[in-house]
Design an enzyme around this catalytic site. Structure first.
Site, PDB file in Angstrom:
ATOM      1  N   SER A 177      -9.787   2.115   2.867  1.00  0.00           N
ATOM      2  CA  SER A 177      -8.870   2.843   2.035  1.00  0.00           C
ATOM      3  C   SER A 177      -7.865   1.975   1.284  1.00  0.00           C
ATOM      4  CB  SER A 177      -8.105   3.839   2.910  1.00  0.00           C
ATOM      5  OG  SER A 177      -7.263   3.151   3.822  1.00  0.00           O
ATOM      6  N   LYS A 233       0.869  -1.176   0.000  1.00  0.00           N
ATOM      7  CA  LYS A 233       0.000   0.000   0.000  1.00  0.00           C
ATOM      8  C   LYS A 233       0.910   1.231   0.000  1.00  0.00           C
ATOM      9  CE  LYS A 233      -3.903   2.049   2.587  1.00  0.00           C
ATOM     10  NZ  LYS A 233      -4.793   1.908   3.775  1.00  0.00           N
ATOM     11  N   SER A 239     -10.130  -0.250   7.058  1.00  0.00           N
ATOM     12  CA  SER A 239      -9.496  -0.075   5.749  1.00  0.00           C
ATOM     13  C   SER A 239      -8.804  -1.294   5.162  1.00  0.00           C
ATOM     14  CB  SER A 239      -8.497   1.080   5.809  1.00  0.00           C
ATOM     15  OG  SER A 239      -9.166   2.316   5.767  1.00  0.00           O
TER      16      SER A 239
END
Lengths: 477, 484, 95
Positions: free
Chosen positions: B151, B76, B175
């Site tokens: 997210s 990420k 997330s």
């Protein structure tokens, strides 16, 4: 109207750790700009603070020295505001639950009395960096080497009643942090900085007046000057029908006045909240006791000991223990001299202090070491030299001319104690001063002093005055 | 080969059936082919990846390979990676290259894993749909014009589309779990403090936690063992050795009690999701688990408390982005205040600014007690609810999200309805508990996620339940159309 | 709770965000909605419940006082917006 001054001080003390409070950067002073600013100090994304154990130990040491309440748990909080030398947009400080709670310290006032000043709290925080405004014409330059240097902020109660009291308090704290070895106390480098909250009120009034916060007081002298100026200003203002407003004022040492920073600071709302990157610090009893065991003798205790052990006056003890260095110097000289504390004290406070003052030298850089001063005193006591000659030897040592015995030897300053030589000297004086001898024989004892003086003069100070005195009496009586 | 799981790839590498270099090239090619459709990747770091793959092959040749050596993965873009841009999905950090690695990145690199690139995400991890990214939205591989959740939307979409067998994610309010549910993969958020936060760009420091996103629980166990463990660089990292989660996977579920909170099955839950979770619960009962209804009375306060605590911490965490030392600086600032205000206003997107504003307000003078302090008190109530529940049950089971994935732009105009997506997930963050999501069915072509919450340090147990479930179901083996 | 224009401006100033008139109206609306959600906290019976700052309520681990960092100025300043002679530069602050 009679006015009373009310002063509270906030003193920022840089702790003398090797590394910063939350990072492994060096705290050494004077490095190339930003060469001692790590990712943590710069507030780079994702990096995290880790608390330095030594910082906590030094704060606790201070707390113990002022008999303070020490928090069971102490919490770091974020103080949020924007400034170029504040890299994260917040300063890690303490708000609720500071590491050191209420304590107190005694100060000596100029009139010889003693007063207790209560300390509200002392908390840990990180220092900001430096903004330099005069390096470039249209930019401010930012150096973050200092960012993250550990500070303890010591907040006093508003209990000082004059600029002199404030200065005395500041000096006492300064001596204390040096005794404790928690700060180098270097004021030029900003290791010991002071802000003062100053207000005035009609004498006898219980209510406080509106206060002004004075900034930038980085010497004992400036603190006194700034407060005195500010008190005069406030009184004049009130007496002419004006009103003191709560504000921050900057002291300008060149002009000797304080000026308002009004309009130059934004309305603050620091939005303190517990720093979620840091956990509460546990100050348990075993941690406290471990530190207590390492506590050095504190100024007040040392002063009392000097009075008892060395039979010095309270005043002399106070002077000698005003700094750890001076007290150490004195005690080393006594040890070397094999006692004779009173003589050592006189020399330390007399010749040595005078020479340091005259040449503007710090004690740590004195060319006459404590050992040398002790040896000098020893030579006076064993009658190798007279006290008067000793001053000559001291000056030679001060000028770096070598060791005590060597100076005495090289310059031929050794006291004459040979009875034959002194007898010759005395005979010469009697022969040269028949009138004075006559007066003495007629009962005028005072003339003897004159005759001794003549003999000493003739020996260039080297004759033992005691022996001269005795021989003169023998021969004239 | 790319269809294989982490464990299968490890086996193939160990058997010498394929080299890390070949495996890496295969995945890089696939990323290039498929990502134009998904937009799951912000930065593909092919050169670095191939160099790491070569090193992994050399390590294997020298007999020093571990179980993860040579396997490609995606990070990420919230994790700092030395030498490769770390944008955090923001214009603010569009040009930022960290001179250090996040601890998670370092650990996986030390294990010999190969970083293919950095995945798309909601800006600064603020969002539940991946629509707040400066680099544009990510498409859910299961259906076009549909969000992958957020997210960690890029990581979830990438794993679902088999761009990599694994990706890292972070979870502040859901997330990892919410996009895992919406993309039909497995993701776990460990106990707070289990995985180091060092080098992971902070959103809300007391809630953020990193974890693995994979196809199976078995893969997640392997990856989590390598990611977790004590880190002296993070003060909130727990001094506890990492565990071998793989060892517990096969444990029996006999005698295990699963708690079903009645608050998680009330109004607002999509009927397909409700049905899928009930079926999954029944499946677990067949495996020996006992089901028990429980109550978490304060769970409805989770979202309100979260939307105080998270923005408050974020408003302070994001103050460092000021245009002075790194990141975006506006053009020709008139003065210092202009530099601050324009750099931040132009560098941050709308949702980030909204949260900074809310957080600033919640901490401001006069409101602190009513908002921040109150929310922290509620946090304790929520934690106490869980602790009471764990006296009676071993693991809590429910839906990960109220509904399957929603349409692109469907909720962007209404922040509050977007926030309600995390209604089941935020409480685990507020309490710091480990929780995971795994595929448990479909609503049409869209996946449904099952949510497991455990007590502190029970990651092994959660992965064990998930693994046993995955041994008797095949939801996790389904492949989105076009990604076969 | 709704926010007025002034409050929005104040928050924006504290947060160093520029908010023009259109933005201000939009923020009043959006922040008002979020606050309405957050105001559900009022219903919580928190009494004298101690706030929970960290889930596990652990205490700090302290680091040894050692210098572990070396000068990395060049690496840190490689992507800095404006530097000169090792300093970070910002528009002149009038003091």
């Amino acid at each position: 109207m009679e006015w009373e001054t009310v002063i509270g001080l906030e003193i920022h003390v840089q702790l003398n750790t090797k590394s910063k409070i939350f990072s492994g950067s060096s705290t050494a002073y004077g490095a190339e700009p930003n060469s001692q600013a790590s990712a943590v100090d710069l507030g780079l994304p994702g990096v995290l603070p880790v608390l330095n154990r030594e910082v906590v130990r030094k704060a606790v040491k201070f707390g113990l020295a002022i008999n303070a309440e020490l928090a069971g748990q102490s919490v770091f909080a974020r103080k949020n505001y924007f400034y170029p030398d504040l890299p994260k947009g917040y300063q890690i400080s303490q708000y609720e639950l500071p590491i050191v709670g209420r304590g107190a310290i005694d100060i000596d006032l100029p009139d010889g009395t003693r007063k207790t000043i209560n300390i509200t709290r002392a908390h840990l925080e990180e220092d900001a960096g430096k903004s330099i405004h005069d390096l470039y014409s249209d930019s401010t330059a930012v150096d973050l080497n200092r960012a993250g240097t550990p500070l303890v902020e010591i907040v006093s109660e508003p209990e000082m009643r004059s600029a002199a009291e404030a200065a005395a308090y500041m000096k006492t704290l300064h001596a204390l942090v040096r005794y404790l070895d928690i700060s180098d106390g270097n004021m030029q480098e900003g290791s010991f900085r002071c802000d003062a909250n100053v207000s005035v009120r009609p004498a006898g009034s219980e209510q406080f007046g509106t206060r002004a916060e004075l900034k930038n007081l980085n010497s004992f002298r400036f603190v006194e000057q700034a407060i005195n100026y500010e008190v005069e200003r406030q009184i004049a203002l009130i007496e002419s029908g004006g009103e003191v407003i709560q504000e921050t004022r900057l002291y300008d040492p060149n002009k000797g006045e304080t000026r308002s920073m009004r309009g130059k600071e934004q309305a603050h709302d620091y939005r303190y909240f517990p720093d979620p990157d840091l956990l509460p610090v546990d100050i348990d009893d075993s941690f406290i006791e471990e530190i207590r065991a390492e506590l050095p003798e504190l100024p007040a205790a040392r002063r009392q000991r000097f009075i008892e052990q060395y039979e010095l006056s309270d005043y002399d003890s106070g002077v000698l223990t005003a700094s750890r260095e001076l007290a150490d110097y004195f005690e080393t000289s006594v040890t070397t001299a094999g006692g004779h504390a009173k003589v050592c004290a006189n020399w330390t406070m007399g010749e040595l202090s005078a020479a340091l003052n005259r040449d503007g030298v710090e004690l740590s850089r004195s060319t006459v070491s404590a050992r040398q001063l002790g040896e000098l005193v020893a030579r006076i006591q064993d009658q190798t030299i007279s006290g008067k000659i000793a001053k000559t030897v001291f000056d030679a040592l001060w000028n770096g001319e070598g060791e005590v015995d060597q100076v005495i030897e090289d310059r031929g300053l050794k006291q004459v104690t040979d009875t034959g030589a002194i007898e010759q000297l005395v005979d010469d004086v009697i022969a040269a001063n028949p009138d004075q001898c006559e007066q003495y024989r007629n009962g005028n004892d005072k003339v003897l002093g004159y005759l001794v003086g003549q003999a000493m003069k003739q020996s260039q100070g080297k004759a033992n005055p005691q022996q001269v005195n005795e021989l003169l009496r023998q021969k004239l009586d | 080969m790319y269809l294989n799981t982490l464990v299968a790839q490890a086996r193939a590498l160990a058997a010498g059936e394929i080299s890390s270099t070949e495996l890496t090239r295969l995945h890089l090619d696939r990323c290039q082919q498929l990502d134009s459709r998904l937009n799951a990747i912000i930065t593909l770091s092919a050169e670095t990846a191939l160099a790491q793959a070569e090193a992994a092959d050399a390590r294997r040749a020298a007999g020093q390979a571990g179980p993860l050596t040579g396997i490609p993965l995606l990070h990420k873009d919230i994790f700092c990676t030395q030498g490769v841009r770390t944008s955090c999905g923001s214009r603010m950090l569009d040009n930022f290259v960290a001179p250090y690695d996040a601890t998670v990145v370092r650990r996986l690199q030390d294990a010999g894993m190969v970083m293919l690139g950095k995945t798309n995400m909601d800006e600064f991890a603020m969002g539940s749909s991946n629509e707040t990214s400066y680099y544009g939205p990510v498409t859910n591989p299961w259906r076009a014009q549909t969000v992958p959740g957020g997210s960690s939307g890029g990581s979830a979409a990438a794993v679902a589309a088999r761009l990599a067998a694994a990706a890292t994610g972070t979870d502040t309010g859901g997330s990892i779990r919410q996009p895992a549910a919406l993309c039909g993969i497995t993701g776990i958020k460990p106990t707070y403090g289990r995985v180091s936060r060092y080098g992971m760009i902070a959103f809300a420091s007391s809630l953020d936690q990193a974890g693995p996103m994979t196809r199976t629980a078995e893969d997640a166990a392997l990856l989590l063992s390598a990611m977790s463990g004590f880190d002296p660089l993070d003060s909130t990292s727990i001094e506890r050795d990492s565990e071998d989660y793989s060892a517990q996977l096969g444990d029996s579920l006999e005698g295990l009690t699963l708690g079903l909170p009645k608050e998680f099955f009330g109004a607002g839950l999509h009927p397909d999701v409700a049905a899928a979770i009930e079926t999954a619960a029944a499946e677990l009962e067949k495996l020996g688990a006992r089901l028990k209804e429980i109550t978490l009375p304060n769970s409805s306060l989770g979202i309100p408390a979260y939307y105080v605590v998270a923005p408050a911490e974020a408003s302070s965490n994001l103050a460092r982005f000021d245009g002075v030392r790194y990141g975006y600086r506006c053009a020709d600032p008139a003065d210092l205040q202009d530099l601050y205000c324009r750099s931040r206003s132009e560098g941050f997107g709308r949702e980030v600014k909204r949260r900074i504003m809310i957080g600033t307000y919640a901490l401001s003078s006069g409101y602190y007690d009513a908002y921040y302090l109150k929310a922290q008190q509620v946090r304790r109530l929520i934690r106490d609810d869980f602790q009471r529940a764990f006296e009676a049950v071993d693991v809590i089971l429910g839906p990960t999200t109220p509904a399957p994935a929603f349409g692109l732009n469907e909720k962007t105009a209404d922040p509050v309805s977007m926030y309600l997506n995390d209604i089941y997930t935020v409480t685990a963050n507020l309490a710091g508990l480990p929780a995971m999501s795994l595929p448990a069915g479909f609503s049409g072509e869209l996946p449904i996620g099952m949510h497991l919450i455990g007590n502190y340090f029970s990651e092994g147990r959660l992965l064990n339940v998930a693994h046993r479930y995955q041994q008797v179901t095949d939801w996790h083996e389904r492949v989105p159309e076009g990604c076969e | 709770m709704a926010l007025d224009k002034n409050t929005v401006d104040q928050i924006a100033t504290l947060a160093r965000l520029s908010v023009d008139a259109d933005d201000n109206a939009a923020y009043q609306d959006e922040l008002g909605q979020i606050l309405a959600l957050v105001d559900q906290l009022d219903a919580a019976a928190t009494g004298d419940v101690a706030p929970l700052a960290h889930p596990l309520e652990l205490t700090a681990r302290l680091r040894a006082d050692e210098v572990s960092e070396t000068d990395q100025r060049d690496a840190f300043q490689a992507t800095a917006p404006a530097v000169a002679s090792g300093y970070y530069l910002v528009p002149k602050v009038i003091d």
